[in-house]
Design a protein around this motif. Structure first.
Motif, PDB file in Angstrom:
ATOM      1  N   ASP A   1      44.209  45.280  32.490  1.00 57.62           N
ATOM      2  CA  ASP A   1      43.926  45.676  33.861  1.00 57.62           C
ATOM      3  C   ASP A   1      44.076  47.198  33.906  1.00 57.62           C
ATOM      4  OD1 ASP A   1      43.492  45.752  36.581  1.00 57.62           O
ATOM      5  OD2 ASP A   1      45.337  44.722  37.125  1.00 57.62           O
ATOM      6  N   VAL A   2      43.361  47.848  34.790  1.00 59.95           N
ATOM      7  CA  VAL A   2      43.402  49.300  34.888  1.00 59.95           C
ATOM      8  C   VAL A   2      44.547  49.763  35.789  1.00 59.95           C
ATOM      9  CG1 VAL A   2      42.128  51.339  35.691  1.00 59.95           C
ATOM     10  CG2 VAL A   2      40.937  49.545  34.434  1.00 59.95           C
TER      11      VAL A   2
ATOM     12  N   LYS B   1      48.055  53.735  37.016  1.00 64.08           N
ATOM     13  CA  LYS B   1      46.884  53.612  36.152  1.00 64.08           C
ATOM     14  C   LYS B   1      47.352  53.455  34.700  1.00 64.08           C
ATOM     15  CE  LYS B   1      43.972  54.287  39.487  1.00 64.08           C
ATOM     16  NZ  LYS B   1      43.399  53.180  40.174  1.00 64.08           N
ATOM     17  N   ALA B   2      46.749  52.520  34.005  1.00 62.80           N
ATOM     18  CA  ALA B   2      47.128  52.217  32.615  1.00 62.80           C
ATOM     19  C   ALA B   2      46.244  52.969  31.634  1.00 62.80           C
ATOM     20  CB  ALA B   2      47.053  50.713  32.392  1.00 62.80           C
TER      21      ALA B   2
ATOM     22  N   VAL C   1      39.809  44.178  32.252  1.00 64.28           N
ATOM     23  CA  VAL C   1      39.618  43.128  33.247  1.00 64.28           C
ATOM     24  C   VAL C   1      40.086  43.751  34.554  1.00 64.28           C
ATOM     25  CG1 VAL C   1      40.180  40.787  33.954  1.00 64.28           C
ATOM     26  CG2 VAL C   1      40.084  41.351  31.512  1.00 64.28           C
ATOM     27  N   THR C   2      39.128  44.128  35.397  1.00 60.94           N
ATOM     28  CA  THR C   2      39.478  44.939  36.556  1.00 60.94           C
ATOM     29  C   THR C   2      38.577  44.659  37.742  1.00 60.94           C
ATOM     30  OG1 THR C   2      39.678  47.224  37.349  1.00 60.94           O
ATOM     31  CG2 THR C   2      38.085  46.830  35.584  1.00 60.94           C
ATOM     32  N   GLY C   3      39.129  44.812  38.908  1.00 60.93           N
ATOM     33  CA  GLY C   3      38.351  44.687  40.129  1.00 60.93           C
ATOM     34  C   GLY C   3      37.482  45.903  40.390  1.00 60.93           C
TER      35      GLY C   3
ATOM     36  N   GLY D   1      35.791  51.837  37.147  1.00 61.95           N
ATOM     37  CA  GLY D   1      37.220  52.097  37.045  1.00 61.95           C
ATOM     38  C   GLY D   1      37.691  52.482  35.661  1.00 61.95           C
ATOM     39  N   VAL D   2      36.760  52.554  34.720  1.00 64.36           N
ATOM     40  CA  VAL D   2      37.100  52.849  33.324  1.00 64.36           C
ATOM     41  C   VAL D   2      36.794  54.308  33.035  1.00 64.36           C
ATOM     42  CG1 VAL D   2      36.538  52.269  30.931  1.00 64.36           C
ATOM     43  CG2 VAL D   2      36.627  50.466  32.656  1.00 64.36           C
TER      44      VAL D   2
END
Length: 119
Positions: free
Chosen positions: A55-56, A62-63, A80-82, A87-88
């Protein structure tokens, strides 16, 4: 032959459980679940796994440090993100992205892409 060992990085327990269930149904062995950046960083650095699902945003943090750690260890990963692909970070745009809410079929396609990257 046993399936790949997977690390899940997800802060929402229900989503982490769904990921784990689907991945196990798809032949993976989930060997770790991290719910925050610090725990995820430790697992990503020292854990014994083959691939990871990230997940981000973990509890507002933020990861972004995790992909670099995984790349240095030659561990394929997917987001795996909304947020979807937006978001990447551009540096990791080649990594597969599964948008939340996800389906088992979407995870299966992503898993196939990650397994193809395993040496």
């Amino acid at each position: 032959m046993s399936g790949p060992r997977a690390l899940i990085v997800e802060d929402e327990a229900v989503i982490a459980m769904a990921l784990e269930m689907f991945l196990e149904e798809l032949g993976c062995r989930v060997v770790g679940v991290a719910g925050n950046v610090q725990e995820a960083l430790e697992m990503a650095t020292t854990g014994d796994f083959d691939l990871a699902f990230l997940d981000v945003n973990l509890n507002g943090q933020k990861a972004y440090v995790l992909p670099g750690v995984l790349e240095r260890r030659n561990k394929p990963f997917a987001f795996v993100t909304g947020y979807g692909a937006q978001g990447v970070l551009a540096a990791h745009a080649a990594a597969p992205v599964v948008t939340k809410p996800f389906s088992k079929a979407a995870l299966a396609l992503c898993l196939d892409a990650l397994k193809a990257r395993l040496a």
